[in-house]
Structures are given as C-alpha cells and as structure tokens.
Design a protein around this motif. Sequence first.
Motif, PDB file in Angstrom:
ATOM      1  N   TYR A  97      83.247 -37.305   3.917  1.00 56.92           N
ATOM      2  CA  TYR A  97      81.970 -37.220   3.189  1.00 56.92           C
ATOM      3  C   TYR A  97      81.869 -38.312   2.125  1.00 56.92           C
ATOM      4  O   TYR A  97      82.085 -38.065   0.944  1.00 56.92           O
TER       5      TYR A  97
ATOM      6  N   GLY B 218      79.077 -40.741   2.446  1.00 58.06           N
ATOM      7  CA  GLY B 218      77.850 -41.414   2.886  1.00 58.06           C
ATOM      8  C   GLY B 218      77.086 -42.060   1.736  1.00 58.06           C
ATOM      9  O   GLY B 218      77.164 -41.607   0.596  1.00 58.06           O
TER      10      GLY B 218
ATOM     11  N   VAL C 244      72.256 -48.141  11.339  1.00 59.92           N
ATOM     12  CA  VAL C 244      73.101 -47.039  10.891  1.00 59.92           C
ATOM     13  C   VAL C 244      74.380 -47.127  11.719  1.00 59.92           C
ATOM     14  O   VAL C 244      74.330 -47.133  12.945  1.00 59.92           O
TER      15      VAL C 244
ATOM     16  N   SER D 115      77.959 -42.142  11.779  1.00 61.28           N
ATOM     17  CA  SER D 115      77.315 -41.673  10.545  1.00 61.28           C
ATOM     18  C   SER D 115      76.806 -40.250  10.722  1.00 61.28           C
ATOM     19  O   SER D 115      76.271 -39.901  11.769  1.00 61.28           O
TER      20      SER D 115
ATOM     21  N   GLY E  36      74.192 -37.500   9.171  1.00 60.93           N
ATOM     22  CA  GLY E  36      73.013 -37.484   8.317  1.00 60.93           C
ATOM     23  C   GLY E  36      72.241 -36.194   8.421  1.00 60.93           C
ATOM     24  O   GLY E  36      72.553 -35.308   9.227  1.00 60.93           O
TER      25      GLY E  36
ATOM     26  N   ALA F 287      75.041 -36.429  14.014  1.00 62.86           N
ATOM     27  CA  ALA F 287      75.973 -37.550  13.912  1.00 62.86           C
ATOM     28  C   ALA F 287      75.501 -38.621  14.892  1.00 62.86           C
ATOM     29  O   ALA F 287      75.158 -38.307  16.037  1.00 62.86           O
ATOM     30  N   TYR F 288      75.460 -39.863  14.438  1.00 56.78           N
ATOM     31  CA  TYR F 288      74.968 -40.963  15.280  1.00 56.78           C
ATOM     32  C   TYR F 288      76.058 -41.389  16.268  1.00 56.78           C
ATOM     33  O   TYR F 288      77.117 -41.863  15.851  1.00 56.78           O
TER      34      TYR F 288
ATOM     35  N   LEU G 158      72.214 -40.270   4.885  1.00 60.64           N
ATOM     36  CA  LEU G 158      73.593 -40.253   5.385  1.00 60.64           C
ATOM     37  C   LEU G 158      74.531 -39.684   4.336  1.00 60.64           C
ATOM     38  O   LEU G 158      74.602 -40.186   3.213  1.00 60.64           O
TER      39      LEU G 158
ATOM     40  N   ARG H 239      80.657 -39.646   7.503  1.00 57.03           N
ATOM     41  CA  ARG H 239      80.885 -40.293   8.803  1.00 57.03           C
ATOM     42  C   ARG H 239      82.024 -39.579   9.517  1.00 57.03           C
ATOM     43  O   ARG H 239      82.896 -38.976   8.871  1.00 57.03           O
TER      44      ARG H 239
END
Lengths: 283, 195
Positions: B79, B81, B140, B144, B146, B154-155, B165, B168
Amino acid sequence: MNRKITIIRTGPQALIQDLGRPGNAHLGVPPSGAVDPDSLKLANRLVGNDEAAAGLELLLGGAELTTDASCTIAVTGPHTRLWIDDKLADSHQPLHLPKASTLKVGTPDTGLRTYLAFSGGIDVPAELGSRSTDLLSGIGPDPLRDNDVLPLGTPNVPIGADVVPPHRALQTLVIPIRLGPRDDWFDDAETQLQQGEWFVSDRSNRVGARLSGTKLNRRDGEIPSEGMITGAVQVPPDGQPVVFLNDHPTTGGYPVIGVVDRDHLRFLGQARPGTGVRFRPID
Amino acid sequence: MLLRRCGTDALLVEVDSLTEVAAVRAALEGLDGIEELVPAARTVLVKGALPQVREALATVDLTKAPENHPREVTIPVIYDGPDLDLVADTAGISPEEVVKLHTGATYEVAFCGFAPGFGYLTGLPASLQQPRLDSPRTKVPAGSVGIAGEFTAAYPRATPGGWRLIGRTEIVLFDQKAETPALLQPGDQVRFVVA
C-alpha cells in the motif's frame, strides 16, 4: 523436423489468424480471428487442412515468402494474382510450392484482405486456444515482420477441392441490420438507418469498420459499460457509426443501434476505405 | 428485467443492480450451447442457446445473490500508491485506516472488461467509494491497485487510467500463455492482504 516458411516481406500488414478465441469475453478477451472467416476456411480446405487451422491474413497483399520444404498453398479472399518463382499463378486453387521456391502475393483487384493457407497450417503456440493475433489486446503472436520464420504442422491428405468464385467487393454495400439492443436511444432508429448514407473511413481496422456520413441523432450521455458482440453498430456522441469487427472491445458505453449479421459482416471487413454503405433494417 | 434483442443469436438482459446481474449470471452459467456470457454493471450479454436462456430467465429469483463462489482469491498489496493520501483526506481518515478498510472487506468480481483480466470488484467500504481523478493518468503501471466509484480493481497491464491508486501488487493478473490466463473471473471472491 518441422517444415518452415520464411516471410521475406510482409507487405502492408501480415497477421497469423485462425477462427479466433470466442467464449472469453467475460475475461475481457476479444474474439479475434479472421475478419473474413469463410475465405480462411476455404483456403484451408483447398490445402487439406482443418478449416480452423491458422493461416495468414494479408492486408492488400504484397507479401513474399519462401519455404524450406515443398508444401501445398492456397490464396483466397478477393481475386489476387500470385507468382511462384516469377511464374504467374492464380488465387482460389491449391498450388504446389516447391522447396526453396519464392511465392509473391500481388495486390488484390478489389477488397482488403487475402488469406493464405499452407498444408499443415501455421504451428505457432496457441494462446487461449487460438493462434490469432489480437491487435486490440496484444494476445497471440505479434504482427509479422520481414524475415520471420514460421513452423508448419503435419499435413493431411487433401479430401478434394472446392470450386468457389473469388469474393468480389462492391462499390456500395447494402447491409442488413437488426435493430437493438439500444435503438430506443435514437429518434426513429429504423428511418434514420434506412435513409442514411455512409462510406468506409480510412480509420477502419480489425477493431471496427468506422463509417463516415449521415449523423445518427441520439440521446446525450453514456450507458454503464455493457457487453458488446461482433457486428454491433455502436454510435458515439458524434453520430458516426462504428461496426465492431473481430478485435472489438468486449464492453462499451456507447449505445448500439443495431447488429449486423455475421454472414454480412465479412463484406464490411473486406471493404476498402471509400466504399459506400447503406443499411437495410430487418426484423 | 428487460430482454433486449442483440442480433440473431444474442440477448442483452437488463436489470437494476449488481446483485441482480450476479443472479442472472449464476442462473445462466453452465447452460449448454452458450457461446458468450458477459456480465457488466447493469446487464448480462448472452450469446447462443436463446430458448434455454429464456426458459432459465423465466424462473430466476433476482433478489437472491448466488451463494457459491467458484474460487477464493487473495491478492497481496503493497500500500504505497500515489493517491493514498488523497483517498485518506477525502475519507477524513488516516492512510493506515484506508489500508485497514481495504484489507478488511470481502469483495466479489462483478464483471471483467476494459482490458483482459481487469476485474471490477464490488464490496468496497462506503468511505472508500470515491470519484475518479479529474485528469486520468496516461500510464498506470501494471499491478496498480485502485478505487473508483463503487469498485476496486488491480490493473493487469500498463494502460491509461483514472482510478485513484492506493497500492500495487506483484501477483500476475493475466498471463495469456498460462493454462488459466485470468486470475479473476466473474463470481470469484477476493480479499486483499498487506504484502
């Protein structure tokens, strides 16, 4: 020892395509696959392959390649001239490509995409069950580059040749379209579609055939993203319709005024920029 | 529930809430002959087997969220971001409390979209339900984590994006070469833990 082909020149764009990876939209994965599947299937049948084998999808032809072992090939789609070691040959029939010979694919007379099948099929690793290149999400093999070498699979015995006339692209397409799911976003969607006139924009690609012309009047705003199918005609705020082709996003937030049947979609996929388009709404 | 026609062989089932979306998806999942089943925020797109689909929809109880989760997934998060402080300020709490809230909740994959393997997770605590950034980032980074509106996600890969964000993850969310390419599928239950 696998037979191999070497791509000497790709032409404007050469992609590996089979019949795609439908059934994965819930993961955000587009269907991909040949934009003109009937032509790829025909090419495969002509060389004795399973219809779903991977071949090449060439944009405006122009490719040149060689092989390290003899194989049977076929070129389909629009009518296209070919040269095997500078000797003129024709599309839409099985041809013998001798070991170390060179195949040149000309520019098709009409249309956009020619398909090239090899006996045994192109045997690159599959991703999510398909060897297709998905240009939207980057799944599958990269677009081909000059000097790429591709392995071929084990050939089958051909079971007979089809006689199929080459695809002939028309000056103006009249495309049947079924209204919905969001035709209620438009004032009299049926009349607007019936009376409008468009042409295929040069910003079209495997994601969608972008049409330019009559502005379709719709409500303002967006819909919470919803699932999209191949053939959906999405209308962004500028009122210029986009017909989703094989590499389309799986969800979208613009209203879909209607859906083009799969059987007619390939004509849009073969339409060069500037081709006229009219819609014929059907029930 | 409204059934909207979508070409010859598909239907768009429109409902009023994510709970109803989950109920429709669960009712249709596993029906023979379905080619695509795509839940989204207020709709389920279904392609193929339309007679069986209509039959199943005639008896579906929309008030009942499915109880069975096919899989439970845990995502470890660092955490740190760039928007963690913004999220804390907006909620009127400390960054540590943001982490506590985010890891304390149980989420469900409502649907996937935007990119392969991008799952929209519901179950976000109310104070973390915050708007997107005024100006989206052009890139992004992959992994990541968000929040945006009622969702957290999560990307799976580097894309443009406007979510706030908060951290990650190093876990692989989508691997197209893997047997099971997507870590998250609609219906999965998800928890975040501090990595």
